[in-house]
Scaffold this active site. Structure first.
Site, PDB file in Angstrom:
ATOM      1  CB  SER A   1      -0.861   0.018   1.264  1.00 20.86           C
ATOM      2  OG  SER A   1      -1.498   1.268   1.400  1.00 20.86           O
TER       3      SER A   1
ATOM      4  CE1 TYR B   1      -3.824  -2.356   5.338  1.00 14.28           C
ATOM      5  CE2 TYR B   1      -3.224  -0.063   4.971  1.00 14.28           C
ATOM      6  CZ  TYR B   1      -3.650  -1.284   4.470  1.00 14.28           C
ATOM      7  OH  TYR B   1      -3.883  -1.434   3.138  1.00 14.28           O
TER       8      TYR B   1
HETATM    9  P1  NAP Z   1     -11.996  -5.368  -0.450  1.00  9.57           P
HETATM   10  O1  NAP Z   1     -12.587  -4.772  -1.662  1.00  9.57           O
HETATM   11  O2  NAP Z   1     -12.642  -5.084   0.859  1.00  9.57           O
HETATM   12  O3  NAP Z   1     -11.899  -6.936  -0.679  1.00  9.57           O
HETATM   13  C1  NAP Z   1     -11.416  -7.719   0.321  1.00  9.57           C
HETATM   14  C2  NAP Z   1     -11.413  -9.171  -0.145  1.00  9.57           C
HETATM   15  O4  NAP Z   1     -10.682  -9.901   0.801  1.00  9.57           O
HETATM   16  C3  NAP Z   1     -12.774  -9.797  -0.205  1.00  9.57           C
HETATM   17  O5  NAP Z   1     -12.801 -10.649  -1.336  1.00  9.57           O
HETATM   18  C4  NAP Z   1     -12.865 -10.612   1.098  1.00  9.57           C
HETATM   19  O6  NAP Z   1     -13.786 -11.672   0.887  1.00  9.57           O
HETATM   20  C5  NAP Z   1     -11.422 -11.046   1.222  1.00  9.57           C
HETATM   21  N1  NAP Z   1     -10.884 -11.310   2.558  1.00  9.57           N
HETATM   22  C6  NAP Z   1     -10.945 -10.531   3.655  1.00  9.57           C
HETATM   23  N2  NAP Z   1     -10.260 -11.080   4.665  1.00  9.57           N
HETATM   24  C7  NAP Z   1      -9.719 -12.237   4.198  1.00  9.57           C
HETATM   25  C8  NAP Z   1      -8.907 -13.251   4.758  1.00  9.57           C
HETATM   26  N3  NAP Z   1      -8.515 -13.213   6.028  1.00  9.57           N
HETATM   27  N4  NAP Z   1      -8.542 -14.291   3.975  1.00  9.57           N
HETATM   28  C9  NAP Z   1      -8.947 -14.361   2.696  1.00  9.57           C
HETATM   29  N5  NAP Z   1      -9.709 -13.437   2.104  1.00  9.57           N
HETATM   30  C10 NAP Z   1     -10.100 -12.381   2.847  1.00  9.57           C
HETATM   31  O7  NAP Z   1     -10.458  -4.914  -0.254  1.00  9.57           O
HETATM   32  P2  NAP Z   1      -9.450  -4.210  -1.267  1.00  9.57           P
HETATM   33  O8  NAP Z   1      -9.553  -2.739  -1.083  1.00  9.57           O
HETATM   34  O9  NAP Z   1      -9.570  -4.794  -2.609  1.00  9.57           O
HETATM   35  O10 NAP Z   1      -8.050  -4.624  -0.624  1.00  9.57           O
HETATM   36  C11 NAP Z   1      -7.238  -5.633  -1.179  1.00  9.57           C
HETATM   37  C12 NAP Z   1      -5.787  -5.355  -0.856  1.00  9.57           C
HETATM   38  O11 NAP Z   1      -5.415  -4.074  -1.354  1.00  9.57           O
HETATM   39  C13 NAP Z   1      -5.421  -5.364   0.634  1.00  9.57           C
HETATM   40  O12 NAP Z   1      -4.154  -5.961   0.797  1.00  9.57           O
HETATM   41  C14 NAP Z   1      -5.305  -3.896   0.971  1.00  9.57           C
HETATM   42  O13 NAP Z   1      -4.436  -3.649   2.056  1.00  9.57           O
HETATM   43  C15 NAP Z   1      -4.727  -3.357  -0.339  1.00  9.57           C
HETATM   44  N6  NAP Z   1      -4.894  -1.925  -0.525  1.00  9.57           N
HETATM   45  C16 NAP Z   1      -6.152  -1.381  -0.680  1.00  9.57           C
HETATM   46  C17 NAP Z   1      -6.272  -0.009  -0.858  1.00  9.57           C
HETATM   47  C18 NAP Z   1      -7.609   0.651  -1.050  1.00  9.57           C
HETATM   48  O14 NAP Z   1      -7.654   1.904  -1.005  1.00  9.57           O
HETATM   49  N7  NAP Z   1      -8.678  -0.082  -1.283  1.00  9.57           N
HETATM   50  C19 NAP Z   1      -5.117   0.797  -0.884  1.00  9.57           C
HETATM   51  C20 NAP Z   1      -3.889   0.208  -0.713  1.00  9.57           C
HETATM   52  C21 NAP Z   1      -3.777  -1.167  -0.549  1.00  9.57           C
HETATM   53  P3  NAP Z   1     -14.462 -12.514   2.117  1.00  9.57           P
HETATM   54  O15 NAP Z   1     -15.223 -11.524   2.933  1.00  9.57           O
HETATM   55  O16 NAP Z   1     -15.303 -13.549   1.446  1.00  9.57           O
HETATM   56  O17 NAP Z   1     -13.288 -13.095   2.855  1.00  9.57           O
END
Ligand code: NAP
Length: 253
Positions: A145, A158
């Site tokens: 991130s 985090y």
């Molecule tokens: P998201 O849209 O909330 O999706 C999260 C996904 O993770 C869902 O498919 C959820 O499905 C699954 N999940 C949650 N906990 C889990 C676990 N313990 N084991 C396996 N699956 C799990 O999140 P996102 O924003 O795409 O984030 C994905 C990645 O991008 C993360 O590493 C986050 O730190 C990184 N990131 C995001 C942002 C942002 O602004 N969105 C910025 C920087 C980095 P279930 O509920 O079915 O488990």
């Protein structure tokens, strides 16, 4: 609709936490470029929906429930993938949590453990399970991130776990060379369920947009495109690197 064939033809990709958000977009992009994709997350119905969605677009996909900190789930993820496809070429470690907005000095030990377990340790354990099956020319992508470069308050601990992934990328790249490349994507802010403050708080959203040079938030497609590049042979001389995909938000020199 037919999946577009291309840079990832014949490759098999495991993407963790891929039933929605950035993980799903990465899996979809891989599939559109010809890969067979393995969707996984904690909830069966989320996994099933995502697989159905991809298949409706002509993408070859299977789904396996995997909570990344559950050893039996990780083993099943690897075993089922090998049983179905016989090999693994691409792994994206994407799962993360941010369970608290406390300052670091006020974060409870149980929360520190959870952050470490899911955001860092699960990547290591998953790769320990998968490494024996990775072929020459394989690729690992770790999702960090922008917060890993500047852990701000409310995302502080985090952010520190995401900083750890930058180091983990370098260390694993050395350990897994020359057969496997290991790289990292550091997304900027992307409106997803995980970052729902971006969709619910207009003032925060505007402020973060203003902090980018490109004056917009990221999209899940931006992240899919970066991951597909790193997974493909177009990146065959790149390892141990982190691509910041954050519209010019301050990160590093
Ligand atoms: P998201 O849209 O909330 O999706 C999260 C996904 O993770 C869902 O498919 C959820 O499905 C699954 N999940 C949650 N906990 C889990 C676990 N313990 N084991 C396996 N699956 C799990 O999140 P996102 O924003 O795409 O984030 C994905 C990645 O991008 C993360 O590493 C986050 O730190 C990184 N990131 C995001 C942002 C942002 O602004 N969105 C910025 C920087 C980095 P279930 O509920 O079915 O488990």
């Amino acid at each position: 609709m037919e999946a577009r064939k291309g840079r990832l033809d014949g490759k098999v990709a495991i993407v963790t936490a891929s039933s929605q958000g950035i993980g799903f977009a990465i899996a979809e992009r891989f599939g559109r470029e010809g890969a067979s994709v393995v969707i996984s997350s904690r909830k069966q119905n989320n996994v099933d929906e995502a697989v159905e969605n991809l298949r409706s677009k002509g993408i070859d996909a299977i789904g396996i429930v995997c909570h990344v900190s559950n050893p039996q789930h990780r083993k099943n993820l690897v075993d089922t993938t090998i049983k179905k496809y016989g090999h693994i070429d691409i792994v994206v470690s994407n799962a993360a949590v941010n369970p608290s907005v406390d300052s670091i000095l006020e974060t409870k030990e149980s929360v520190l453990d959870k952050l470490w377990d899911i955001n860092v340790k699960a990547t290591v354990l998953l790769l320990q399970d998968i490494a024996p099956y990775l072929r020459k020319g394989s690729s690992v992508i770790i999702i960090s991130s922008i917060a890993g470069y500047n852990p701000q308050s409310s995302l502080a601990m985090y952010g520190v776990t995401k900083t750890a992934l930058l180091g983990l990328t370098k260390a694993l790249a050395a350990e897994m060379a020359p057969n496997t490349r290991v790289n990292c994507v550091a997304p900027g802010f992307v409106p997803t369920h995980f970052a729902d403050f971006l969709t619910t708080n207009e003032a925060i959203k505007k402020d973060l947009e203003e902090k980018t040079l490109l004056k917009r938030l990221g999209t899940t497609h931006d992240m899919g495109a970066a991951a597909a590049f790193l997974a493909s042979d177009d990146a065959s001389y790149i390892t141990g690197e982190t691509i910041v995909v954050a519209g010019g938000t301050l990160s590093r020199l």
